[in-house]
Design an enzyme around this catalytic site. Structure first.
Site, PDB file in Angstrom:
ATOM      1  N   GLU A  20       0.846  -1.202   0.000  1.00 48.21           N
ATOM      2  CA  GLU A  20       0.000   0.000   0.000  1.00 48.21           C
ATOM      3  C   GLU A  20       0.882   1.254   0.000  1.00 48.21           C
ATOM      4  OE1 GLU A  20      -2.383   1.514  -0.823  1.00 48.21           O
ATOM      5  OE2 GLU A  20      -4.026   1.623   0.609  1.00 48.21           O
ATOM      6  N   ASP A  21       0.333   2.352  -0.496  1.00 50.40           N
ATOM      7  CA  ASP A  21       1.099   3.605  -0.538  1.00 50.40           C
ATOM      8  C   ASP A  21       1.109   4.301   0.816  1.00 50.40           C
ATOM      9  OD1 ASP A  21      -1.608   4.215  -0.675  1.00 50.40           O
ATOM     10  OD2 ASP A  21      -1.460   5.515  -2.431  1.00 50.40           O
TER      11      ASP A  21
ATOM     12  N   ASP B  70      -3.832   5.855   6.323  1.00 52.63           N
ATOM     13  CA  ASP B  70      -4.352   7.103   6.863  1.00 52.63           C
ATOM     14  C   ASP B  70      -5.311   6.747   8.000  1.00 52.63           C
ATOM     15  OD1 ASP B  70      -4.753   9.907   6.840  1.00 52.63           O
ATOM     16  OD2 ASP B  70      -6.468   9.715   5.508  1.00 52.63           O
TER      17      ASP B  70
ATOM     18  N   PHE C 122      -1.145  16.527   3.865  1.00 50.92           N
ATOM     19  CA  PHE C 122      -1.536  15.884   2.618  1.00 50.92           C
ATOM     20  C   PHE C 122      -0.330  15.823   1.694  1.00 50.92           C
ATOM     21  CE2 PHE C 122      -3.371  14.946  -1.412  1.00 50.92           C
ATOM     22  CZ  PHE C 122      -4.397  14.076  -1.086  1.00 50.92           C
TER      23      PHE C 122
ATOM     24  N   ARG D 214       1.230  11.660  -9.300  1.00 49.22           N
ATOM     25  CA  ARG D 214       1.703  10.328  -8.906  1.00 49.22           C
ATOM     26  C   ARG D 214       3.123  10.073  -9.416  1.00 49.22           C
ATOM     27  NH1 ARG D 214      -2.759   7.329  -7.046  1.00 49.22           N
ATOM     28  NH2 ARG D 214      -4.741   7.749  -8.056  1.00 49.22           N
TER      29      ARG D 214
HETATM   30  P1  IMP Z   1      -7.452   5.078   4.612  1.00 51.06           P
HETATM   31  O1  IMP Z   1      -8.490   4.063   4.261  1.00 51.06           O
HETATM   32  O2  IMP Z   1      -8.040   6.292   5.266  1.00 51.06           O
HETATM   33  O3  IMP Z   1      -6.287   4.548   5.384  1.00 51.06           O
HETATM   34  O4  IMP Z   1      -6.994   5.660   3.238  1.00 51.06           O
HETATM   35  C1  IMP Z   1      -5.899   5.307   2.586  1.00 51.06           C
HETATM   36  C2  IMP Z   1      -5.980   5.888   1.193  1.00 51.06           C
HETATM   37  O5  IMP Z   1      -6.270   7.300   1.216  1.00 51.06           O
HETATM   38  C3  IMP Z   1      -4.618   5.784   0.565  1.00 51.06           C
HETATM   39  O6  IMP Z   1      -4.475   4.563  -0.101  1.00 51.06           O
HETATM   40  C4  IMP Z   1      -4.585   6.979  -0.350  1.00 51.06           C
HETATM   41  O7  IMP Z   1      -5.147   6.636  -1.588  1.00 51.06           O
HETATM   42  C5  IMP Z   1      -5.468   8.014   0.315  1.00 51.06           C
HETATM   43  N1  IMP Z   1      -4.666   9.018   1.060  1.00 51.06           N
HETATM   44  C6  IMP Z   1      -4.572   9.162   2.402  1.00 51.06           C
HETATM   45  N2  IMP Z   1      -3.741  10.171   2.733  1.00 51.06           N
HETATM   46  C7  IMP Z   1      -3.284  10.686   1.571  1.00 51.06           C
HETATM   47  C8  IMP Z   1      -2.358  11.750   1.257  1.00 51.06           C
HETATM   48  O8  IMP Z   1      -1.778  12.461   2.104  1.00 51.06           O
HETATM   49  N3  IMP Z   1      -2.140  11.960  -0.067  1.00 51.06           N
HETATM   50  C9  IMP Z   1      -2.738  11.228  -1.058  1.00 51.06           C
HETATM   51  N4  IMP Z   1      -3.596  10.226  -0.805  1.00 51.06           N
HETATM   52  C10 IMP Z   1      -3.863   9.951   0.498  1.00 51.06           C
HETATM   53 MG    MG Z   2      -4.624   4.085  -2.067  1.00 47.63          MG
END
Ligand code: IMP
Ligand code: MG
Length: 179
Positions: free
Chosen positions: A99-100, A103, A152, A165
């Site tokens: 995963e990238d 959050d 962000f 990206r």
């Molecule tokens: P989560 O389900 O809230 O953990 O969301 C994770 C997803 O939100 C990641 O895979 C990203 O696609 C997106 N995301 C969360 N924070 C950022 C950020 O700072 N920049 C860009 N995408 C983000």
């Molecule tokens: Mg993602």
């Protein structure tokens, strides 16, 4: 400096160095328990990270891809939309989910649950970035590249409005883009 970037948070050199470390660690850990990880990358943000990391994993890994999006406003497990499902079956496999960024943790919680329900033997997670202060559901990655503050970020796979990206580093997005 790139026009959308306030500040570079993680340089390309740091990412490459960390991917080497993570790759070595992952290779050792899986070799120790006689397993080979089946790499499942979440589209699209994890692609640059997968490309760099996988070069440093010294095992005969397979790659598969999934694209999911979460339904806004729901928190229940299993409630994600699958835009692209895996090509192969994961039954009995040791999955390493790539995963990238983590959050709130909702995406990972739901995808790991889904993979276990599909019969995966084991599901571990490697994430390039982690924003621990943003967590809403309880989930931790087994391997993390960098912990970052609540900003962000864009680049190395991460987007704003599907752009940026392709940047070779991780940077903080200028506030004027979303304020
Ligand atoms: P989560 O389900 O809230 O953990 O969301 C994770 C997803 O939100 C990641 O895979 C990203 O696609 C997106 N995301 C969360 N924070 C950022 C950020 O700072 N920049 C860009 N995408 C983000
Ligand atoms: Mg993602």
């Amino acid at each position: 400096m790139h026009h959308a970037v306030e500040k570079i948070l993680v340089s390309q050199e740091d990412i490459v160095r960390r991917c080497k470390e993570l790759g070595k660690q992952i290779s050792e850990d899986y070799r120790k328990c006689g397993e080979t990880p089946y790499l499942v990358a979440l589209l699209k943000g994890s692609i640059p990270f997968l490309a760099e990391l996988s070069k440093h994993i010294d095992l005969d890994v397979c790659l598969d891809f999934m694209d999911v999006s979460s339904y806004e406003g729901t928190e229940s497990i299993g409630d994600i939309k699958i835009n692209k499902d895996l090509d192969g079956s994961v039954k009995g496999l040791s999955i390493l989910l790539v995963e990238d960024i983590i959050d709130t943790g909702r995406t990972l919680k739901e995808v790991t649950t889904l993979l276990r329900n599909k019969g995966a033997k084991d599901v571990k997670v490697v994430s390039l970035l982690d924003k621990p202060t943003r967590r809403v559901v309880e989930i931790e990655a087994d391997y993390v590249g960098f912990e970052i503050p609540n900003e962000f970020v864009i680049g190395f796979g991460l987007d704003f409005d599907q752009k940026f990206r392709n940047l070779p580093f991780v940077g903080i997005l200028k506030r004027e883009f979303y304020e």
